[in-house]
Enzyme design. Structure first.
Site, short mmCIF file in Angstrom:
data_model
loop_
_atom_site.label_atom_id
_atom_site.label_comp_id
_atom_site.label_asym_id
_atom_site.label_seq_id
_atom_site.Cartn_x
_atom_site.Cartn_y
_atom_site.Cartn_z
N TYR A 1 30.93 -15.71 35.43
CA TYR A 1 32.08 -16.42 34.86
C TYR A 1 31.89 -17.93 35.00
CZ TYR A 1 36.00 -14.05 32.78
OH TYR A 1 36.81 -13.44 31.88
N GLU B 1 34.27 -20.59 33.44
CA GLU B 1 35.32 -21.36 32.73
C GLU B 1 35.16 -22.85 32.98
OE1 GLU B 1 39.22 -19.98 33.69
OE2 GLU B 1 39.02 -18.17 32.49
N ASP C 1 32.11 -26.27 7.26
CA ASP C 1 31.77 -24.98 7.87
C ASP C 1 30.43 -24.56 7.29
OD1 ASP C 1 31.43 -22.35 8.56
OD2 ASP C 1 33.51 -21.76 8.21
N THR D 1 28.46 -20.61 12.67
CA THR D 1 28.03 -19.46 13.46
C THR D 1 26.57 -19.68 13.81
OG1 THR D 1 27.43 -18.26 11.45
CG2 THR D 1 29.62 -17.82 12.37
N LYS E 1 23.53 -16.30 11.45
CA LYS E 1 23.19 -16.01 10.03
C LYS E 1 21.81 -16.60 9.74
CE LYS E 1 27.98 -15.45 8.76
NZ LYS E 1 29.07 -16.16 9.41
N ARG F 1 25.03 -13.43 18.07
CA ARG F 1 26.40 -13.57 17.57
C ARG F 1 27.08 -14.66 18.40
NH1 ARG F 1 26.71 -9.47 13.54
NH2 ARG F 1 28.78 -10.32 13.25
C1 PLP Z 1 31.75 -19.64 6.25
C2 PLP Z 1 32.13 -18.76 7.40
N1 PLP Z 1 32.89 -19.25 8.38
C3 PLP Z 1 33.27 -18.50 9.43
C4 PLP Z 1 32.87 -17.19 9.53
C5 PLP Z 1 33.40 -16.37 10.67
O1 PLP Z 1 32.42 -15.99 11.54
P1 PLP Z 1 32.63 -14.73 12.51
O2 PLP Z 1 32.48 -13.52 11.65
O3 PLP Z 1 31.53 -14.91 13.49
O4 PLP Z 1 33.98 -14.86 13.13
C6 PLP Z 1 32.07 -16.63 8.54
C7 PLP Z 1 31.65 -15.22 8.64
O5 PLP Z 1 31.17 -14.59 7.78
C8 PLP Z 1 31.69 -17.43 7.44
O6 PLP Z 1 30.97 -16.94 6.44
#
Ligand code: PLP
Length: 420
Positions: A56, A58, A202, A228, A231, A237
């Site tokens: 842990y 935090e 994003d 993320t 991908k 993950r």
């Molecule tokens: C553009 C985008 N943002 C955020 C996410 C969310 O990610 P997670 O599935 O890890 O919560 C995704 C997931 O496919 C995504 O394509």
């Protein structure tokens, strides 16, 4: 057969061991075209499965709420340092559990419930967490959404600008989950500047392409970036928040103590490993190969009469509108899966059908490129897809079996990380 082996699991819990093994075989034998998936390296797998899961932590390095951080502190700092160097940003937070909580942290850091937020509409290619109505973000904030142009299938920047100037959102999200074309970060930055909004990029889908120099970077245009790590970036993950110095503190506070408890240290280790891999020349080649494969596959599908949203792709992702083929996305995706080709059904822009039974399929090349497939393999892949979709439409199970067998034969020659 596993590498790393799971002999203990096989002994203590054969039921789970068998399911893990079955999933490995499934991934080995399928052409995996889900645009958000990949095969991580054996090193990333190893880092994920370590004793770091026992700890842990935090808080942040040097300021934790638990003792015993002699190892986790330098580990997290290593991951942060690699993220900052790779993406060229002032600040990185590697603790978000996944992409959705990372985006939620941005809302918590820079907006109040009820504020106006602008994102790309889900059916046009945006993500749920960009203030789509069914998401917590869409329920707790006032959502305004932009889309794509009907004539080009590309992001409608004029519409985005009009909405932004009229509605004056606090945040503008760019990036998404089904966008086959380059995202114009400078144009979004200009819209945000005019509207007095904070631009959030994003880059979940394209982070690996950006790291590898195969897509322009939002750095210098978007002060806040979310991604993320699993991908195109080919890590575990997880997720990261990247920012300039000015926005660093509110983001950190939003992640902890705002939203999360202890970071997943085993994931942090694996993120560090993935970032190390993504900093190599080999990863640059990989990122460019993903795009080359996607372009070759898009061309081969077009030659077979498939209609692609926006007419093609600039990145790793292809969105196919199956309307002219007389089959909907869901039955096509199910037939393809039976034939050894895994992808997802997807809405297309202005889709007259329902999201759970839409007109399109979405595919991407990150996983097959990791596996070693190249441009020369793409016409064959398009042919298999065409045969499977036609067979599925006609209920020809034998033809689906034949395609699956041909695919298994091809893939037997392409090793899969983590599985020997
Ligand atoms: C553009 C985008 N943002 C955020 C996410 C969310 O990610 P997670 O599935 O890890 O919560 C995704 C997931 O496919 C995504 O394509």
């Amino acid at each position: 057969m596993h590498e790393p082996a799971t002999p203990h699991l096989a002994t203590t819990d054969p039921q789970v061991a068998e399911l893990v093994s079955a999933e490995a075989r499934r991934q080995f034998e399928k052409i995996r075209l889900i645009a958000s998936e990949n095969y991580v390296s054996t090193s990333v797998l190893e880092a994920t499965g370590t004793v770091l899961t026992n700890k842990y932590s935090e808080g942040y390095a040097g300021k934790r709420y638990y003792e015993g951080q002699q190892v986790v502190d330098p580990l997290e700092l290593l991951a942060i340092g690699r993220a900052k160097a790779l993406f060229g940003v002032d600040h990185a937070n590697v603790q978000p559990y996944s992409g959705s909580p990372a985006n939620l942290a941005v809302y918590l850091a820079f907006a109040e419930p009820g504020d106006t937020i602008m994102g790309m509409a889900l059916p046009a290619g945006g993500h749920l967490t960009h203030c789509w109505s069914v998401s917590a973000t869409g329920k707790w904030f006032r959502s305004v959404q932009y889309g794509v142009r009907k004539d080009t299938g590309r992001i409608d920047l004029d519409e985005a600008r009009d909405i932004a100037l009229r509605e004056r959102p606090k945040l503008i999200f760019c990036g998404g989950t089904a966008i086959p074309r380059t995202i114009d970060f400078p144009a979004f930055a200009e819209i945000a500047r005019e509207a007095g909004a904070l631009l959030v990029a994003d880059i979940a889908h394209i982070a690996g392409l950006i790291a590898g120099g195969a897509h322009p970077s939002p750095v210098g245009h978007a002060p806040v970036i979310t991604t993320t790590t699993h991908k195109t970036l080919r890590g575990p993950r997880g997720a990261m928040l990247l920012s300039d110095a000015e926005h660093a503190k509110p983001l950190d506070k939003a992640v902890f103590p705002g939203l999360q408890g202890g970071p997943h240290n085993h994931t942090t280790a694996a993120i560090a490993v993935a970032l190390g891999e993504a900093s190599t020349p080999a990863f640059q080649d990989y990122a460019h190969a993903i795009v080359a494969n996607a372009k070759a596959l898009a061309e081969a599908l077009t030659e077979r009469g498939y209609e692609l949203v926006s007419g093609g792709t600039d990145n790793h992702l292809i969105l196919v509108d199956l309307t002219n083929k007389g089959i909907a996305g869901k039955p096509a995706a199910k037939a393809l899966d039976r034939a050894g080709i895994e992808l997802n059904y997807n809405t297309v822009p202005f889709d007259p059908r329902k999201p759970f039974d839409p007109s399109g399929i979405r595919l991407g090349t990150p996983a097959i490129t990791t596996r070693g497939l190249g441009v020369a393999d793409m016409p064959k892949l398009a042919e298999w897809m065409d045969r499977a979709i036609t067979a599925g439409d006609g209920g020809d199970e034998a033809a689906l079996d034949t395609v699956a067998a041909e695919i298994r034969e091809l893939l037997a020659g392409y090793p899969m990380p983590g599985w020997a």
